[in-house]
Write an enzyme that holds these catalytic residues in place. Sequence first.
Site: not given
Lengths: 251, 192
Positions: A11, A130
């Site tokens: 990330d 997600d």
Amino acid sequence: MLKKRIIPCLDIKNGQTVKGVNFENIRYAGDPVELAKEYVKQGADELVFLDITATIEKRKTFVELVGRISKEINIPFTVGGGITMAEDVGALLNAGADKISINSAAVKNPGLINDLAKNFGSQCIVLAVDTNIVSGQWMVFVNGGRIPTLKKTFEWVKEAEQRGAGEILLTSMAHDGTKKGFANELTKMVGQNVSLPLIASGGAGTENHFRELFEKSNADAALAASVFHFGEIKIPLLKNYLFQFNIPVRI
Amino acid sequence: MIAVIKYNSGNTKSVLNALFRIGANPIITDDAEIISRAEKIIFPGVGEAGSAMAYLKKTKLDNAIKKLHQPFLGICLGMQLLCSHSEEGDTECIGIFNEKIKKFPPGQKIPHMGWNTISNLKSPLFKNIPAHQDVYFVHSYFAELGKETIATSGHGIEFSAALQKNNFFGVQFHPEKSAAAGELILQNFLSL
């Protein structure tokens, strides 16, 4: 035989690697290019770079980073975060990314998947999903898992396949950051709904969790972040472990 | 001079970066005259066969490629375009290789994406590569087996992972993305 892929996820915020725990409490974990090279050395099969601030901050830094990564590493990598239109994808692919992942923008505008597949080919379009259970149903969330939508996960992945997505990156938000194992049942069910390559993400804590994922679902790849970044799981040892249980891996 | 062919279906950046990493200094061009003078030519490709062939015909690069005598390496779609025909868009291709390009049969995940083993290696392209080597593939169509096959792999069905006829080489996998083994294969090509 096609090997099961082990994919570290980096990330990225302001050009640095971070990992959110349950998408919050961001911790810094190093320089992305250095980490990427280390993972190549360790035997990572692929890398994912997610620009977690891309939706609100300038993207130029990230495109430059993608260019640096492409020069330095000799395995495939996917980039994502904040992609809303074909121009974003063009810039990232031109910088040397092999695949791009889209999430929120595809939920808001599913036609984007068709456009990208037509312009750049399905093979480079990864749909990131997600998901979490709402009233007993797996539902799709957007904006880094913060906002629920009315899309049902199993229907959404099927729709995305028909629209031309080339791969699914599935994250169970309830598992992400817990280190208690992947969402094996969810992954199995998604795998039954699409014939696309499937990456499972969220929940890796031990080597055994990877084994369980590959034994209990037809996931093609497992993605994890902090367990790799902080050396809690070493990729060569993980691969040897999986190999002992007859899970095909590249050694 | 090493030339990388520029056209409408290239993932040229990755190939160029890989060549720079192994110490080569490639140029990228769509100029048939410059290509004809190159010592080695690389023809990358990601995308759809029909639109790629239409572009090559329009720019007459298809005929220019046929006339080349230097070592020539097609990668992924670049290899497929060197074959005789592709089921993708029912496309007549350049026709260096006799093999045809077919769609993977149902029952397998498509695209065939990830690391898979190449075997039955028979070409100087694979010098010092182990008999069974994992390399990185991404494709939905495959070249059938034939007399020009110089490496095989399998995904539900056995297919040509690489082809060779005279100075023309083709690899279905991505050497530029296949870690150290891929770089060695590129190095072998440049050493031909």
